[in-house]
Design a protein around this motif. Sequence first.
Motif, short mmCIF file in Angstrom:
data_model
loop_
_atom_site.label_atom_id
_atom_site.label_comp_id
_atom_site.label_asym_id
_atom_site.label_seq_id
_atom_site.Cartn_x
_atom_site.Cartn_y
_atom_site.Cartn_z
N PHE A 142 -3.09 94.67 -59.97
CA PHE A 142 -4.08 94.16 -59.03
C PHE A 142 -4.89 93.05 -59.69
N ALA A 143 -5.42 92.15 -58.85
CA ALA A 143 -6.34 91.13 -59.35
C ALA A 143 -7.66 91.77 -59.75
N GLU A 144 -8.59 90.98 -60.26
CA GLU A 144 -9.85 91.53 -60.76
C GLU A 144 -10.67 92.21 -59.67
N ASP A 145 -10.46 91.80 -58.41
CA ASP A 145 -11.21 92.44 -57.32
C ASP A 145 -10.66 93.82 -56.96
N LEU A 146 -9.53 94.20 -57.56
CA LEU A 146 -8.89 95.50 -57.33
C LEU A 146 -8.46 95.72 -55.88
N THR A 147 -8.36 94.65 -55.12
CA THR A 147 -7.89 94.74 -53.73
C THR A 147 -6.62 93.94 -53.51
N HIS A 148 -6.53 92.76 -54.13
CA HIS A 148 -5.36 91.90 -53.95
C HIS A 148 -4.35 92.14 -55.07
N PRO A 149 -3.07 91.97 -54.78
CA PRO A 149 -2.07 92.06 -55.84
C PRO A 149 -2.28 90.94 -56.86
N SER A 150 -1.99 91.22 -58.12
CA SER A 150 -2.02 90.17 -59.13
C SER A 150 -0.88 89.20 -58.88
N VAL A 181 9.07 92.54 -40.29
CA VAL A 181 7.69 93.01 -40.27
C VAL A 181 7.37 93.71 -41.58
N THR A 182 6.19 93.44 -42.11
CA THR A 182 5.76 94.10 -43.33
C THR A 182 4.28 94.43 -43.24
N VAL A 183 3.85 95.37 -44.03
CA VAL A 183 2.44 95.75 -44.10
C VAL A 183 1.86 95.23 -45.41
N SER A 184 0.77 94.53 -45.33
CA SER A 184 0.18 93.92 -46.52
C SER A 184 -0.29 94.99 -47.51
N PRO A 185 0.01 94.80 -48.79
CA PRO A 185 -0.50 95.74 -49.80
C PRO A 185 -1.96 95.49 -50.18
N VAL A 186 -2.56 94.43 -49.61
CA VAL A 186 -3.97 94.15 -49.90
C VAL A 186 -4.84 95.26 -49.31
N ARG A 187 -5.74 95.80 -50.12
CA ARG A 187 -6.60 96.89 -49.68
C ARG A 187 -7.89 96.33 -49.08
#
Length: 324
Positions: A238-246, A183-189
């Motif tokens: 982070f990607a350009e949306d600052l929510t998803h990991p690059s 189990v893991t928790v997504s780092p996506v905000r």
Amino acid sequence: MNFHTRVSLPAAKRRYSHAHRFVSLGSCFADEIGKRLSRSLFGCATNPLGNLFNPLAVSEILIRATEGRDFREDEFFEHQELWRHFLVHSSLASTDRERSIQTANQAIKILGENLLSCDLLIITLGSAWVYQKKEYVGAIGHNHKLPLSSFSKRRLSPDEVSITLKRAIQLLRKENKKLEVCVTVSPVRHLRDGLHENNLSKASLLLAVDQMVETCPEIPYFPAYELLLDELRDYRYFAEDLTHPSNSATEYIWSQFRESYFDDKTTELISELDQVLAMLNHRTLHTDTSQYAAFKAALQKRIHSLANEIPQAQSLQDAFQQLP
């Protein structure tokens, strides 16, 4: 001088190889892990019904797939000319109701078959926020752009998350006794919920996972969330949306997953495979030179070597045949 905090990796109960099968289920970060497993030629089923962000939706899909329960006709509804289900991504929807039902049931069957035969199930939790609809009793994984006024929204408590997930996992492990779960928790905000609300949501998930690990040590936690937020800890990851990991951040998390879950020989094979894939994707302007002929000969030799170790490596030979 140390400029970042290192996150300690858990020791996996079992080490895996290309002989094992995987299922990656949950948020869009589950897609990223599943994509990299497939790229490395592991047998992996990734979100056959689309992304599922909240634990209630993940648990219900696990239970339905384990029990082999088809979706019923009366569970589907029409919106914007497509027939949809609250647990099925809109990419599987159709203007024809029967086709939507058939596609969804085929996907749940594929998931069930893979869950009952796989060796490692990777569950990635995205959000503790859930939407509920008055006249609908099941879990909701997708709002399908229905008016938000038709839903009520609440945050799951850690107890709810832990109890619901454990029930689904225990049911599955009765049917597939060799199954291990990560189990893991997504780092996506989830910034659409609000920054504070996102932090509360992640806190609920982290507390829930901690409860699960404490009461069920056979269900380990992999710290994808901490690897990005605590170890990398910089907006350049982070990607350009600052929510998803690059992509580089996701590749780093994937490298840490490999270190935790694969045996040494498999890790070496993945590294060799990455180099072979890079060679296959290389394009040269001059294919009639002795240098290019030597390049192809070396590449084919490496592919043959991998084929002796990885049953799924036939796809590499197919790609090689497409080279000029």
